[in-house]
Design an enzyme around this catalytic site. Structure first.
Site, PDB file in Angstrom:
ATOM      1  N   ASP A  98      78.862  78.743  75.146  1.00 38.28           N
ATOM      2  CA  ASP A  98      78.585  79.829  74.193  1.00 38.28           C
ATOM      3  C   ASP A  98      77.593  80.870  74.681  1.00 38.28           C
ATOM      4  O   ASP A  98      76.925  81.516  73.879  1.00 38.28           O
ATOM      5  CB  ASP A  98      78.059  79.196  72.900  1.00 38.28           C
ATOM      6  CG  ASP A  98      76.896  78.250  73.157  1.00 38.28           C
ATOM      7  OD1 ASP A  98      76.241  78.388  74.200  1.00 38.28           O
ATOM      8  OD2 ASP A  98      76.642  77.371  72.316  1.00 38.28           O
ATOM      9  N   GLU A 120      84.020  72.715  76.047  1.00 34.67           N
ATOM     10  CA  GLU A 120      83.038  72.567  74.952  1.00 34.67           C
ATOM     11  C   GLU A 120      83.405  73.524  73.800  1.00 34.67           C
ATOM     12  O   GLU A 120      82.605  74.344  73.350  1.00 34.67           O
ATOM     13  CB  GLU A 120      81.595  72.792  75.418  1.00 34.67           C
ATOM     14  CG  GLU A 120      80.563  72.230  74.448  1.00 34.67           C
ATOM     15  CD  GLU A 120      79.115  72.373  74.933  1.00 34.67           C
ATOM     16  OE1 GLU A 120      78.484  73.392  74.643  1.00 34.67           O
ATOM     17  OE2 GLU A 120      78.635  71.440  75.604  1.00 34.67           O
ATOM     18  N   GLU A 134      74.827  82.595  70.131  1.00 34.85           N
ATOM     19  CA  GLU A 134      75.793  81.595  70.598  1.00 34.85           C
ATOM     20  C   GLU A 134      76.918  81.311  69.605  1.00 34.85           C
ATOM     21  O   GLU A 134      78.071  81.103  69.993  1.00 34.85           O
ATOM     22  CB  GLU A 134      75.063  80.291  70.952  1.00 34.85           C
ATOM     23  CG  GLU A 134      74.201  80.375  72.211  1.00 34.85           C
ATOM     24  CD  GLU A 134      72.830  80.983  71.992  1.00 34.85           C
ATOM     25  OE1 GLU A 134      72.500  81.314  70.827  1.00 34.85           O
ATOM     26  OE2 GLU A 134      72.089  81.152  72.971  1.00 34.85           O
ATOM     27  N   HIS A 210      63.522  76.969  73.790  1.00 34.73           N
ATOM     28  CA  HIS A 210      63.831  78.263  74.408  1.00 34.73           C
ATOM     29  C   HIS A 210      64.700  79.192  73.569  1.00 34.73           C
ATOM     30  O   HIS A 210      64.931  80.326  73.954  1.00 34.73           O
ATOM     31  CB  HIS A 210      64.543  78.050  75.748  1.00 34.73           C
ATOM     32  CG  HIS A 210      65.963  77.576  75.578  1.00 34.73           C
ATOM     33  ND1 HIS A 210      66.283  76.255  75.383  1.00 34.73           N
ATOM     34  CD2 HIS A 210      67.132  78.248  75.549  1.00 34.73           C
ATOM     35  CE1 HIS A 210      67.583  76.137  75.264  1.00 34.73           C
ATOM     36  NE2 HIS A 210      68.135  77.325  75.352  1.00 34.73           N
ATOM     37  N   ARG A 212      66.647  81.892  71.385  1.00 35.34           N
ATOM     38  CA  ARG A 212      66.307  83.253  70.951  1.00 35.34           C
ATOM     39  C   ARG A 212      65.988  83.325  69.456  1.00 35.34           C
ATOM     40  O   ARG A 212      65.098  84.061  69.054  1.00 35.34           O
ATOM     41  CB  ARG A 212      67.478  84.205  71.231  1.00 35.34           C
ATOM     42  CG  ARG A 212      67.417  84.816  72.587  1.00 35.34           C
ATOM     43  CD  ARG A 212      68.659  85.638  72.874  1.00 35.34           C
ATOM     44  NE  ARG A 212      68.829  85.745  74.309  1.00 35.34           N
ATOM     45  CZ  ARG A 212      68.502  86.804  75.029  1.00 35.34           C
ATOM     46  NH1 ARG A 212      68.020  87.869  74.453  1.00 35.34           N
ATOM     47  NH2 ARG A 212      68.671  86.811  76.341  1.00 35.34           N
ATOM     48  N   HIS A 243      60.845  76.653  80.100  1.00 34.69           N
ATOM     49  CA  HIS A 243      61.929  77.583  80.465  1.00 34.69           C
ATOM     50  C   HIS A 243      61.324  78.837  81.098  1.00 34.69           C
ATOM     51  O   HIS A 243      60.232  79.262  80.707  1.00 34.69           O
ATOM     52  CB  HIS A 243      62.672  77.921  79.165  1.00 34.69           C
ATOM     53  CG  HIS A 243      63.947  78.673  79.346  1.00 34.69           C
ATOM     54  ND1 HIS A 243      63.989  79.975  79.763  1.00 34.69           N
ATOM     55  CD2 HIS A 243      65.244  78.316  79.139  1.00 34.69           C
ATOM     56  CE1 HIS A 243      65.259  80.395  79.812  1.00 34.69           C
ATOM     57  NE2 HIS A 243      66.036  79.388  79.438  1.00 34.69           N
TER      58      HIS A 243
HETATM   59  C1  UD1 Z   1      70.634  81.524  77.873  1.00 39.68           C
HETATM   60  C2  UD1 Z   1      71.767  81.427  76.849  1.00 39.68           C
HETATM   61  C3  UD1 Z   1      71.528  80.249  75.912  1.00 39.68           C
HETATM   62  C4  UD1 Z   1      71.254  78.973  76.675  1.00 39.68           C
HETATM   63  C5  UD1 Z   1      70.152  79.188  77.685  1.00 39.68           C
HETATM   64  C6  UD1 Z   1      70.009  77.951  78.537  1.00 39.68           C
HETATM   65  C7  UD1 Z   1      72.746  83.568  76.188  1.00 39.68           C
HETATM   66  C8  UD1 Z   1      72.725  84.680  75.228  1.00 39.68           C
HETATM   67  N1  UD1 Z   1      71.813  82.622  76.026  1.00 39.68           N
HETATM   68  O1  UD1 Z   1      69.452  81.848  77.161  1.00 39.68           O
HETATM   69  O2  UD1 Z   1      72.679  80.066  75.101  1.00 39.68           O
HETATM   70  O3  UD1 Z   1      70.868  77.986  75.765  1.00 39.68           O
HETATM   71  O4  UD1 Z   1      70.497  80.295  78.545  1.00 39.68           O
HETATM   72  O5  UD1 Z   1      68.784  77.887  79.178  1.00 39.68           O
HETATM   73  O6  UD1 Z   1      73.564  83.555  77.068  1.00 39.68           O
HETATM   74  N2  UD1 Z   1      64.867  83.580  83.640  1.00 39.68           N
HETATM   75  C9  UD1 Z   1      64.378  83.524  84.935  1.00 39.68           C
HETATM   76  N3  UD1 Z   1      64.981  82.654  85.808  1.00 39.68           N
HETATM   77  C10 UD1 Z   1      66.021  81.864  85.467  1.00 39.68           C
HETATM   78  C11 UD1 Z   1      66.501  81.930  84.146  1.00 39.68           C
HETATM   79  C12 UD1 Z   1      65.922  82.808  83.247  1.00 39.68           C
HETATM   80  O7  UD1 Z   1      63.441  84.214  85.287  1.00 39.68           O
HETATM   81  O8  UD1 Z   1      66.507  81.099  86.311  1.00 39.68           O
HETATM   82  C13 UD1 Z   1      64.230  84.522  82.693  1.00 39.68           C
HETATM   83  C14 UD1 Z   1      64.632  85.992  82.923  1.00 39.68           C
HETATM   84  O9  UD1 Z   1      63.528  86.809  82.642  1.00 39.68           O
HETATM   85  C15 UD1 Z   1      65.718  86.187  81.882  1.00 39.68           C
HETATM   86  C16 UD1 Z   1      65.166  85.351  80.732  1.00 39.68           C
HETATM   87  O10 UD1 Z   1      64.639  84.190  81.364  1.00 39.68           O
HETATM   88  O11 UD1 Z   1      65.878  87.556  81.534  1.00 39.68           O
HETATM   89  C17 UD1 Z   1      66.155  84.963  79.663  1.00 39.68           C
HETATM   90  O12 UD1 Z   1      67.371  84.533  80.239  1.00 39.68           O
HETATM   91  P1  UD1 Z   1      68.766  84.751  79.425  1.00 39.68           P
HETATM   92  O13 UD1 Z   1      69.882  84.226  80.258  1.00 39.68           O
HETATM   93  O14 UD1 Z   1      68.854  86.145  78.960  1.00 39.68           O
HETATM   94  O15 UD1 Z   1      68.583  83.909  78.113  1.00 39.68           O
HETATM   95  P2  UD1 Z   1      68.158  82.420  77.859  1.00 39.68           P
HETATM   96  O16 UD1 Z   1      67.110  82.467  76.811  1.00 39.68           O
HETATM   97  O17 UD1 Z   1      67.872  81.731  79.125  1.00 39.68           O
HETATM   98  N1  UDP Z   2      67.373  70.651  81.861  1.00 40.10           N
HETATM   99  C1  UDP Z   2      66.925  70.535  83.165  1.00 40.10           C
HETATM  100  N2  UDP Z   2      65.623  70.841  83.444  1.00 40.10           N
HETATM  101  C2  UDP Z   2      64.755  71.261  82.506  1.00 40.10           C
HETATM  102  C3  UDP Z   2      65.219  71.398  81.176  1.00 40.10           C
HETATM  103  C4  UDP Z   2      66.534  71.106  80.888  1.00 40.10           C
HETATM  104  O1  UDP Z   2      67.676  70.138  84.053  1.00 40.10           O
HETATM  105  O2  UDP Z   2      63.587  71.504  82.844  1.00 40.10           O
HETATM  106  C5  UDP Z   2      68.768  70.320  81.566  1.00 40.10           C
HETATM  107  C6  UDP Z   2      68.980  69.361  80.408  1.00 40.10           C
HETATM  108  O3  UDP Z   2      68.901  68.015  80.834  1.00 40.10           O
HETATM  109  C7  UDP Z   2      70.364  69.763  79.930  1.00 40.10           C
HETATM  110  C8  UDP Z   2      70.383  71.248  80.161  1.00 40.10           C
HETATM  111  O4  UDP Z   2      69.397  71.523  81.147  1.00 40.10           O
HETATM  112  O5  UDP Z   2      71.382  69.184  80.738  1.00 40.10           O
HETATM  113  C9  UDP Z   2      70.086  71.978  78.882  1.00 40.10           C
HETATM  114  O6  UDP Z   2      69.807  73.295  79.151  1.00 40.10           O
HETATM  115  P1  UDP Z   2      69.050  74.240  78.137  1.00 40.10           P
HETATM  116  O7  UDP Z   2      68.199  73.427  77.241  1.00 40.10           O
HETATM  117  O8  UDP Z   2      68.404  75.287  78.966  1.00 40.10           O
HETATM  118  O9  UDP Z   2      70.228  74.940  77.360  1.00 40.10           O
HETATM  119  P2  UDP Z   2      71.119  74.546  76.082  1.00 40.10           P
HETATM  120  O10 UDP Z   2      71.695  73.193  76.314  1.00 40.10           O
HETATM  121  O11 UDP Z   2      70.223  74.616  74.892  1.00 40.10           O
HETATM  122  O12 UDP Z   2      72.142  75.620  76.029  1.00 40.10           O
END
Ligand code: UD1
Ligand code: UDP
Length: 383
Positions: A98, A120, A134, A210, A212, A243
């Protein structure tokens, strides 16, 4: 007969963890030519997963930038994927879950009239703004997809209620397939502090947060509640891999930095995370994936959200919806830390989300849909 060209698309950490075992399964099938494209919506958090599972995607759109808006991520993915699909012309595109990558992947494939399979599929809260964005992403992908790989029977019923009657398969969640390859009793953590921790004496609370829709007041309340829990339970040790989102980093550090029994650490790689969860006492999280993994490991979960699209473990009694309000979060954590009976009721290993056979069923479902296999896979029944 030509091989079926199946392209998997993913971009964030959880998608990668849940798609990795599927990519391996597809690569093992002689009837399938597997190809993989990452959007890199996440960069560092994606790359560690690629390393652990030894995946080498053929395409990498590298779209991540700090604090991107949803529109920017979606449009970059759409434009990048258009080129990739024109070059490869897959028979089927598989997207997962999602995220923005998921929605853009399905839409870009639809624009090229390429069949979409949704892994999923069918999770719903029925609240369009929670989880945001999502719930809407997965609902829209449900309209775009021809094949729907539902983890559970309840997910299938959700899609049927929306009028989806064809291309449905109940497979279990691929995260349980992944979990079977990562958790080991003799696992050694990279940070020595996690090897020497007294997991029997200390009560380790594993935390992640984490989402939004929790930004702002809910996240402030969650972090204050965690600080209070740590201060009032010196025998507990809160371990929180934060995160990389700057919004989350700032909030977590402001509330929790400097508390003796709180460890704010960098995101863990997936093997470390699964093995730490297996040794923890309690999980407090707003993550989707953790809600699926912890019940399989017999760990109680307090969900730091107002709703969940994963009601199966709540119904089974091992996951509790704590909400996002300070008082209730503190009250529930206090109970689990102070009352052994309340804890024992929740600490039972259950597997409503999968039995480790999801990837096999998905690959079989694809072959069946394209006429390369006589029978559909058997359905996953909660175990
Ligand atoms: C995204 C997904 C969410 C999922 C989450 C898993 C969307 C809208 N949201 O949210 O469904 O649960 O990922 O973690 O797709 N960043 C880094 N390095 C990384 C990853 C993220 O610096 O490796 C920072 C960046 O500043 C980025 C911000 O985190 O802009 C947010 O990342 P983004 O993918 O926009 O949203 P998530 O909150 O991670
Ligand atoms: N996870 C990880 N390292 C971390 C936090 C989470 O490997 O420090 C793994 C966790 O075990 C799960 C997945 O990341 O498999 C979940 O990701 P996240 O919580 O970012 O996203 P969501 O599942 O809420 O979309």
């Amino acid at each position: 007969m030509d091989k079926l060209k199946v392209m998997t698309i993913f971009g964030t950490r959880p998608e990668a963890i849940k798609m990795a075992p599927l990519v391996k399964e597809l690569e093992s099938r002689p009837e399938i030519e597997s190809c993989c494209c990452v959007t890199a919506q996440h960069r560092q958090m994606l790359d560690t997963v690629l390393d652990i599972f030894k995946l080498e995607p053929q395409f990498d759109l590298d779209v991540m930038e700090d604090r991107q808006t949803l529109s920017t991520i979606t449009s970059k993915c759409l434009l990048g994927l258009e080129k990739v699909f024109q070059q490869v012309r897959p028979d089927l595109v598989l997207v997962h879950g999602d995220t923005s990558t998921t929605f853009a992947g399905a839409l870009a494939a639809f624009y090229q009239q390429i069949a979409v399979g949704h892994v999923e599929a069918g999770l719903r809260t029925w609240d369009r703004y929670s989880p945001f964005p999502e719930e809407m992403n997965r609902s829209m992908v449900g309209r775009l997809a021809e094949l729907h790989f539902c983890p559970t029977q309840a997910n299938r019923r959700n899609l049927e209620a929306e009028g989806v009657t064809k291309g449905l398969f109940v497979t279990g969640n691929t995260v349980i397939d992944a979990l079977r390859t990562t958790v080991r009793e003799d696992f050694t953590f990279a940070q020595d502090g996690l090897n020497t921790l007294d997991y029997d004496g200390k009560r380790v609370i594993l935390v992640t947060c984490h989402r939004r829709e929790n930004y702002g007041r809910p996240m402030e309340d969650i972090m204050s509640a965690l600080a209070h829990i740590a201060r009032t339970h010196p025998s507990a040790e809160l371990i929180y891999p934060v995160h990389l989102s700057p919004v989350v980093q700032e909030c977590a550090r402001r509330h929790l930095d400097g508390i003796g029994n709180v460890r704010l650490i960098a995101p863990l790689d997936v093997e470390e995370m699964h093995n730490l969860m297996a040794r923890s006492y309690l999980v407090m999280t707003d993550s989707g994936g953790l809600q699926e993994e912890a019940p399989a490991l017999g760990k109680p979960v307090l969900v730091l959200r107002r709703e969940t699209e994963r009601p199966e473990a709540v119904q089974a009694g091992t996951v509790e919806l704590a909400g996002v309000e300070y008082e209730r979060i503190v009250e529930l954590a206090d109970e689990l830390l102070a009352d052994p009976d309340a804890y024992a009721k929740m600490a039972r290993a259950i597997n409503p989300y999968g039995d480790g056979g999801a990837c096999r069923r998905i690959a079989d479902g694809i072959l069946y849909h394209f006429g390369r296999r006589a029978a559909p896979p058997e359905e996953f029944e909660s175990c």
